[in-house]
Scaffold this motif. Structure first.
Motif, PDB file in Angstrom:
ATOM      1  N   THR A  11     -38.009  30.796 -17.193  1.00 29.56           N
ATOM      2  CA  THR A  11     -36.820  31.657 -17.125  1.00 29.56           C
ATOM      3  C   THR A  11     -35.564  30.874 -17.474  1.00 29.56           C
ATOM      4  O   THR A  11     -34.712  31.339 -18.239  1.00 29.56           O
ATOM      5  N   THR A  12     -35.449  29.655 -16.943  1.00 26.11           N
ATOM      6  CA  THR A  12     -34.280  28.828 -17.252  1.00 26.11           C
ATOM      7  C   THR A  12     -34.249  28.453 -18.722  1.00 26.11           C
ATOM      8  O   THR A  12     -33.183  28.485 -19.365  1.00 26.11           O
ATOM      9  N   LEU A  13     -35.403  28.093 -19.279  1.00 25.68           N
ATOM     10  CA  LEU A  13     -35.458  27.745 -20.698  1.00 25.68           C
ATOM     11  C   LEU A  13     -35.004  28.922 -21.556  1.00 25.68           C
ATOM     12  O   LEU A  13     -34.270  28.744 -22.532  1.00 25.68           O
ATOM     13  N   LEU A  14     -35.421  30.135 -21.194  1.00 29.52           N
ATOM     14  CA  LEU A  14     -35.004  31.329 -21.935  1.00 29.52           C
ATOM     15  C   LEU A  14     -33.493  31.528 -21.865  1.00 29.52           C
ATOM     16  O   LEU A  14     -32.884  32.036 -22.811  1.00 29.52           O
ATOM     17  N   LYS A  15     -32.878  31.135 -20.751  1.00 28.03           N
ATOM     18  CA  LYS A  15     -31.426  31.259 -20.620  1.00 28.03           C
ATOM     19  C   LYS A  15     -30.689  30.171 -21.390  1.00 28.03           C
ATOM     20  O   LYS A  15     -29.636  30.399 -21.971  1.00 28.03           O
ATOM     21  N   VAL A  16     -31.263  28.972 -21.370  1.00 24.41           N
ATOM     22  CA  VAL A  16     -30.591  27.834 -21.992  1.00 24.41           C
ATOM     23  C   VAL A  16     -30.699  27.868 -23.508  1.00 24.41           C
ATOM     24  O   VAL A  16     -29.723  27.596 -24.232  1.00 24.41           O
ATOM     25  N   PHE A  17     -31.880  28.213 -24.026  1.00 25.17           N
ATOM     26  CA  PHE A  17     -32.139  28.045 -25.454  1.00 25.17           C
ATOM     27  C   PHE A  17     -31.171  28.830 -26.351  1.00 25.17           C
ATOM     28  O   PHE A  17     -30.684  28.289 -27.352  1.00 25.17           O
ATOM     29  N   PRO A  18     -30.827  30.092 -26.043  1.00 24.06           N
ATOM     30  CA  PRO A  18     -29.884  30.805 -26.917  1.00 24.06           C
ATOM     31  C   PRO A  18     -28.492  30.163 -26.963  1.00 24.06           C
ATOM     32  O   PRO A  18     -27.759  30.340 -27.941  1.00 24.06           O
ATOM     33  N   GLN A  19     -28.128  29.406 -25.932  1.00 24.57           N
ATOM     34  CA  GLN A  19     -26.823  28.758 -25.906  1.00 24.57           C
ATOM     35  C   GLN A  19     -26.717  27.611 -26.908  1.00 24.57           C
ATOM     36  O   GLN A  19     -25.624  27.127 -27.203  1.00 24.57           O
TER      37      GLN A  19
END
Length: 301
Positions: A239-247
């Motif tokens: 979940t965190t990776l999904l939030k971080v990656f688009p940034q």
């Protein structure tokens, strides 16, 4: 300096834009009084062999026409020499051109810039990453980012997929890797410091700021400061990776608490089952050691 300029062309770069971009680039060089020799090659190995011959024979400069793949090929022949590189960026990624402030998708403008730089002696010395030989490969030079971890696993999976074609297969590869995602145990050595043992989603070693067509994974990296920017996306959940990656596209991920940035002139990465990629090209399995070599390339700018 020789008046003969070598045009290294990837005719299929950018879905065929490479072949069309070679003509305005060559025209700009000829209009400035240079003769142009074109290198295509039957494949990458043949093209590199021909390019190295041109460098040995004293070509005045090499102009790479295509994307980051053709720039990567040129670096293998030009690193550490006095022969300058110009870039006509018409590929799908063009991260090297972005990192160095060169025109993207404007072949006539890029050709005129290279011709003017040759006439006026505008040369910028930039750093390159040098990776020691891995397996049966000799040393490799790179200009943008060496990546490993989640992103390299996506590349591995996408490269194995025969269908679908194009970018969509990498989107499917991302979904598949996310489903199986877990952080990887890394051993990281910066310069000659102590080994850092950590769990990480990915580690990127940037001479330039971006990879993958504008993903600013090492957003603050500059290619002429003698140091790599090393971005470590740490032990995080799916979940965190999904939030971080688009940034990553705006470089805003660097402020996330799971992201750490180091600066070093040398780095060794160790992790089981992980392939390293540099400038989008596979290097081979970790471990790898990369050195930042100051002023290794003369760039027409």
């Amino acid at each position: 300096m020789s008046a003969e300029i070598t045009l290294l062309v990837n005719p299929i770069a950018g879905r065929g834009r490479g072949a069309h971009a070679a003509q305005p680039a060559a025209s700009a060089l000829r209009a400035a009084g240079f003769s142009v020799r074109t290198v295509l090659g039957a494949d990458a190995a043949d093209a590199l062999s021909r390019l190295r011959t041109a460098v040995r024979e004293g070509t005045g400069a090499v102009i790479a026409v295509g994307g980051d793949g053709v720039v990567s090929l040129a670096l293998q022949a030009l690193a550490g020499t006095l022969v300058p590189l110009g870039v006509v960026a018409v590929g799908t990624g063009n991260d090297f051109a972005r990192a160095t402030g060169l025109p993207v998708g404007e072949p006539a403008q890029a050709g005129r810039l290279a011709a003017g730089a040759l006439k006026e002696g505008r040369i910028r010395e930039i750093d390159l990453g040098r990776v020691a030989g891995t397996g049966r490969r000799g040393e490799t030079w790179y200009g943008t980012v060496l990546c490993s971890g989640f992103d390299s696993r996506v590349n591995d999976r996408g490269n194995r997929m025969r269908i679908p074609a194009g970018r969509f297969k990498y989107d499917l590869a991302i979904l598949a890797e996310l489903a199986a995602f877990r952080p990887f145990p890394y051993r990281i050595t910066l310069d000659d410091g102590p080994v850092i043992e950590t769990e990480a989603a990915l580690v990127a070693v940037g001479n330039g700021s971006s990879y993958g067509g504008g993903m600013r994974i090492c957003a603050d990296a500059v290619p002429d400061d003698g140091l790599f920017d090393v971005t470590v996306v740490g032990d995080c959940s799916r979940t965190t990776l999904l939030k971080v990656f688009p940034q990553v596209y705006k470089g805003k991920h660097l402020s996330h608490p799971k992201v750490t940035v180091h600066r070093a002139a040398k780095i060794t990465l160790e992790a089981a089952g992980i392939t390293a990629y540099a400038d989008g090209e596979p290097l081979g399995p970790l471990p790898v050691t990369a050195h930042c070599v100051p002023g290794a390339l003369r760039l027409l700018a």
